[in-house]
Scaffold this active site. Structure first.
Site, PDB file in Angstrom:
ATOM      1  N   SER A 242       0.785  -1.240   0.000  1.00  0.00           N
ATOM      2  CA  SER A 242       0.000   0.000   0.000  1.00  0.00           C
ATOM      3  C   SER A 242       0.816   1.289   0.000  1.00  0.00           C
ATOM      4  O   SER A 242       0.251   2.366  -0.143  1.00  0.00           O
ATOM      5  CB  SER A 242      -0.953   0.016   1.202  1.00  0.00           C
ATOM      6  OG  SER A 242      -0.230   0.051   2.417  1.00  0.00           O
ATOM      7  N   LYS A 287      -5.800   4.879   8.328  1.00  0.00           N
ATOM      8  CA  LYS A 287      -4.718   5.667   7.750  1.00  0.00           C
ATOM      9  C   LYS A 287      -5.068   7.156   7.721  1.00  0.00           C
ATOM     10  O   LYS A 287      -4.189   8.007   7.880  1.00  0.00           O
ATOM     11  CB  LYS A 287      -4.386   5.156   6.350  1.00  0.00           C
ATOM     12  CG  LYS A 287      -3.756   3.770   6.390  1.00  0.00           C
ATOM     13  CD  LYS A 287      -3.460   3.209   5.012  1.00  0.00           C
ATOM     14  CE  LYS A 287      -2.811   1.833   5.133  1.00  0.00           C
ATOM     15  NZ  LYS A 287      -2.508   1.231   3.823  1.00  0.00           N
TER      16      LYS A 287
END
Length: 348
Positions: A242, A287
């Site tokens: 990611s 996140k």
């Protein structure tokens, strides 16, 4: 009083009862144009380039991570889960979604390490291609997810993947996309092993990729490129694909004059392919909170994750939707110039 006693007794019992969930929470944030601590405890540039001219940078281009609380050996208690359910920065997810059946914690860590290495190579290829450099690509099998994976006994580590269903494979993402398009149908894979070509038919099974439901054949791919100069990314104890987009932006920033971000603190996430396509990731909400808590005001999110972003953006954070590396560069240009009105955002 009796009600309180009963409630306390229930909480005590729940504390010791096994659960089938783990908790995702915001993890550390790393500046791709800054430094990171090596395994020896030494501060090293996260991106180091040898053989090409580099330039000073400003601000930050932060990659965000997610930490998982619990594993198959020790799951969180029901009390811990209840606390996490009430915290918007955390998520309670099924154990099998993070630690699939038949895959040990050690195997999962190995897979994530390979995915991280692969994402760094893809990010470098995307960044250098964006800057006009020519890069070659060879897709190889890095390993098998487990001994009972669909591809076990058919495909081996070190095999070079040549084609799938008659389509030439030059990027790892191509094979993943072809498998998803088939919806579980068998895939004819052509490969090269020890100089000899062969083909096998593999039937995918339902599984997980980066926390998302997907059809899988149980192999980990890596892409080898022929870069014109050496690009080294030094980041320990972080796995998965990611961080790819933020790696690519960091490389472009280091290789070009001026501050790509205008000196701002910008965070983001997203996988990236060598052609610059930005893909979805897991744990987007965690996140977002991790970026906000680290001081970022701006966040670049994969367009494919927008449905998870809407209604969950922390106060003080501005989120822009990106689908390609070009989109990300345009977003940085808008933030740098102060003109963000026309940048795409995640909307309901």
């Amino acid at each position: 009083m009796w009600a309180i006693v009963v409630a306390v007794a229930v909480l005590v019992v729940l504390t010791f009862l096994p659960t089938a969930y783990v908790i995702q929470r915001p993890g550390p944030v790393y500046d791709t144009i800054g430094t990171a601590e090596s395994a020896d405890g030494e501060e090293m540039p996260l991106i180091e380039i040898d053989g090409a001219e580099t330039y000073p940078t400003e601000g930050t281009l932060d990659l965000t991570t997610v930490q998982v609380v619990g594993n198959r050996e020790r799951t969180p208690s029901w009390f811990e889960l209840a606390v996490a359910w009430l915290d918007p920065a955390r998520a309670v997810v099924p154990l099998d979604a993070v630690f699939p059946q038949g895959v040990t914690t050690e195997q999962r860590e190995e897979q994530n390490a390979v995915l991280m290495v692969d994402s760094q190579a893809e990010a470098t290829a995307a960044a250098l291609s964006e800057l006009g450099h020519d890069v070659g690509a060879v897709v190889e099998v890095a390993g098998l997810a487990s001994d009972d994976a669909p591809a076990a006994g058919l495909i081996e580590p070190g095999d070079r993947i040549l084609a799938a269903n008659g389509t030439a494979i030059t990027e790892a993402t191509q094979l993943r996309e072809l498998i998803q398009e088939g919806g579980g149908a068998p895939v004819e894979i052509e490969y090269e092993r020890d100089g000899e070509r062969g083909s096998v038919e593999v039937t995918p099974e339902d599984g997980q990729i980066a926390g998302e439901q997907a059809w899988i054949i149980g192999i980990t791919l890596t892409t080898a490129f022929d870069f014109p100069f050496d690009v080294k990314i030094q980041l320990d104890n972080v796995g998965g694909p990611s961080a790819g987009m933020m790696f690519a932006l960091g490389i472009v920033d280091v290789l070009t004059p001026g501050a790509l971000n205008g000196g701002e603190q910008i965070a983001g996430t997203g996988t990236i392919a060598a052609d610059g396509t930005v893909g979805p990731i897991g744990g987007i909400r965690q996140k977002l909170y991790g970026a906000r808590d680290a001081g970022a005001e701006w966040f670049l999110a994969p367009a494919a994750n927008c449905n998870e972003v809407v209604g969950h953006v922390p106060d003080g954070l501005h989120v822009f939707s990106v689908a390609t590396l070009d989109d990300s560069l345009k977003a940085l240009e808008g933030i740098s110039s102060g003109d963000t009105a026309d940048l795409p955002t995640c909307s309901g």
